[in-house]
Scaffold this motif. Structure first.
Motif, PDB file in Angstrom:
ATOM      1  N   ASP A  49       0.836  -1.234  -0.051  1.00 54.46           N
ATOM      2  CA  ASP A  49      -0.054   0.012  -0.029  1.00 54.46           C
ATOM      3  C   ASP A  49       0.897   1.165   0.063  1.00 54.46           C
ATOM      4  O   ASP A  49       1.617   1.556   0.890  1.00 54.46           O
ATOM      5  CB  ASP A  49      -1.032   0.083   1.282  1.00 54.46           C
ATOM      6  N   SER A 232       5.634  -1.383   8.790  1.00 58.68           N
ATOM      7  CA  SER A 232       6.798  -1.613   9.784  1.00 58.68           C
ATOM      8  C   SER A 232       8.025  -1.810   8.955  1.00 58.68           C
ATOM      9  O   SER A 232       8.021  -2.136   7.962  1.00 58.68           O
ATOM     10  CB  SER A 232       6.849  -2.623  10.732  1.00 58.68           C
ATOM     11  N   THR A 234      10.663  -2.697  10.945  1.00 60.42           N
ATOM     12  CA  THR A 234      11.372  -3.557  11.707  1.00 60.42           C
ATOM     13  C   THR A 234      10.771  -5.120  11.294  1.00 60.42           C
ATOM     14  O   THR A 234       9.888  -5.536  11.322  1.00 60.42           O
ATOM     15  CB  THR A 234      10.720  -3.527  13.199  1.00 60.42           C
TER      16      THR A 234
END
Ligand SMILES: NC(=O)c1ccc[n+]([C@@H]2O[C@H](COP(=O)([O-])OP(=O)(O)OC[C@H]3O[C@@H](n4cnc5c(N)ncnc54)[C@H](OP(=O)(O)O)[C@@H]3O)[C@@H](O)[C@H]2O)c1
Length: 276
Positions: A49, A232, A234
């Motif tokens: 997205d 994220s 991470t």
């Protein structure tokens, strides 16, 4: 165990969208974006997205190229930013998005917000859809009032309404309206930038199922038939945010979250139709 990254939902025009995607807002740093997107693709994410506003189309193109995953296996959503909602601007900006993403089509293009010119933006998207340049079109941040005013004026029903939706703002009215009209809902900020764990009920459920508060919020959305696009950079979180098949919330727990006290509200403001 079921790999939820492979699960899809059929949109109202027959196109399939993976129910979990990778959000990319605030991934402007090139190396960080490329590394995160490549890792996500490596573990099986097939839905990204983005938006003009996030200024990372070029990073996404680079990550896809380096990942060697074929373009046609990846579902890419982008959005036309609010300042470009005139018909001609939308056409020009859409072409620029394709150029930046190094692709000749988008899977989904959304009107980013219901501005006063949202209709002309959508008319341009309808023409791009009819010309085969985008596989599906839709809207974002539309309330029920916005949709009620908008739907009678368009020829092609939006496949999607992407909205802020999380335990603080469950948006039951929009979800019900979209379900009734066969418009899929995607939620943004589902984990409230990590703050969802501040709710006691979410903490209790996380303890019960031995998962993280983020996973409770994401699973709650999925069980409401809502598509999720957690962001994220991470790796452990990119993994965690799709590792949602090991538990199911009960119907009672879902309604408890839907009706719990909303004392943590990050962004959401009720709005008028076609606001500026
Ligand atoms: N249509 C719209 O108007 C609109 C508006 C906003 C966003 N969006 C889309 O929706 C996506 C998701 O929304 P969002 O990025 O605002 O919020 P979000 O996904 O709810 O939260 C992202 C934040 O939470 C952290 N995080 C991620 N996974 C976590 C986990 N498992 N545990 C704890 N913290 C975690 C991330 O940190 P790290 O990255 O440091 O790990 C990041 O700071 C966006 O990226 C964008 O694609 C759309």
């Amino acid at each position: 165990m079921k790999n939820l990254l492979k699960s899809t939902r059929v949109l109202n025009n027959g196109v399939e969208i993976p129910i979990i995607g990778l959000g990319t807002y605030r991934m402007e740093n090139e190396q960080q974006a490329v590394d995160s997107i490549k890792y996500a693709l490596e573990i099986g994410y097939r839905h990204i997205d983005t938006a003009e506003y996030y200024q990372n189309h070029k990073h996404i193109a680079k990550a896809i190229k380096e990942s060697k995953v074929p373009r046609e296996e990846i579902f890419i959503t982008s959005k036309i930013w609010n300042d470009y909602h005139d018909y001609d601007q939308t056409i020009a900006h859409f072409e620029q998005i394709l150029e930046e993403l190094e692709t000749d089509y988008l899977d989904l293009c959304l009107v980013h917000w219901p501005t006063p010119k949202a209709l002309s933006c959508y008319q341009a998207l309808q023409d791009l859809y009819n010309a085969g340049k985008v596989r599906a079109i839709g809207v974002s941040n539309f309330t029920v009032t916005d949709l009620e005013a908008f739907l009678p004026q368009v020829n092609i029903k939006p496949v999607m309404n992407q909205i802020e939706l999380n335990p603080s703002v469950p948006r039951n009215d929009v979800v019900d309206f979209c379900n009734e009209h066969n418009i899929a809902v995607t939620s943004w900020q589902t984990i409230m930038k990590g703050q969802v764990g501040d709710f006691e009920l979410i903490q209790q459920l996380a303890k019960k199922y031995d998962v993280s508060p983020a996973q409770i919020a994401l699973k709650w959305a999925l069980q409401r038939n809502v598509i999720i696009i957690p962001k994220s950079v991470t790796p452990s979180r990119i993994f965690e945010n799709q590792d949602l098949d090991k538990f199911e919330l009960t119907t009672e727990e879902i309604s408890k979250i839907n009706t719990m006290t909303k004392d943590l509200n990050l962004n959401y403001e009720p709005v008028d139709p076609f606001r500026k």
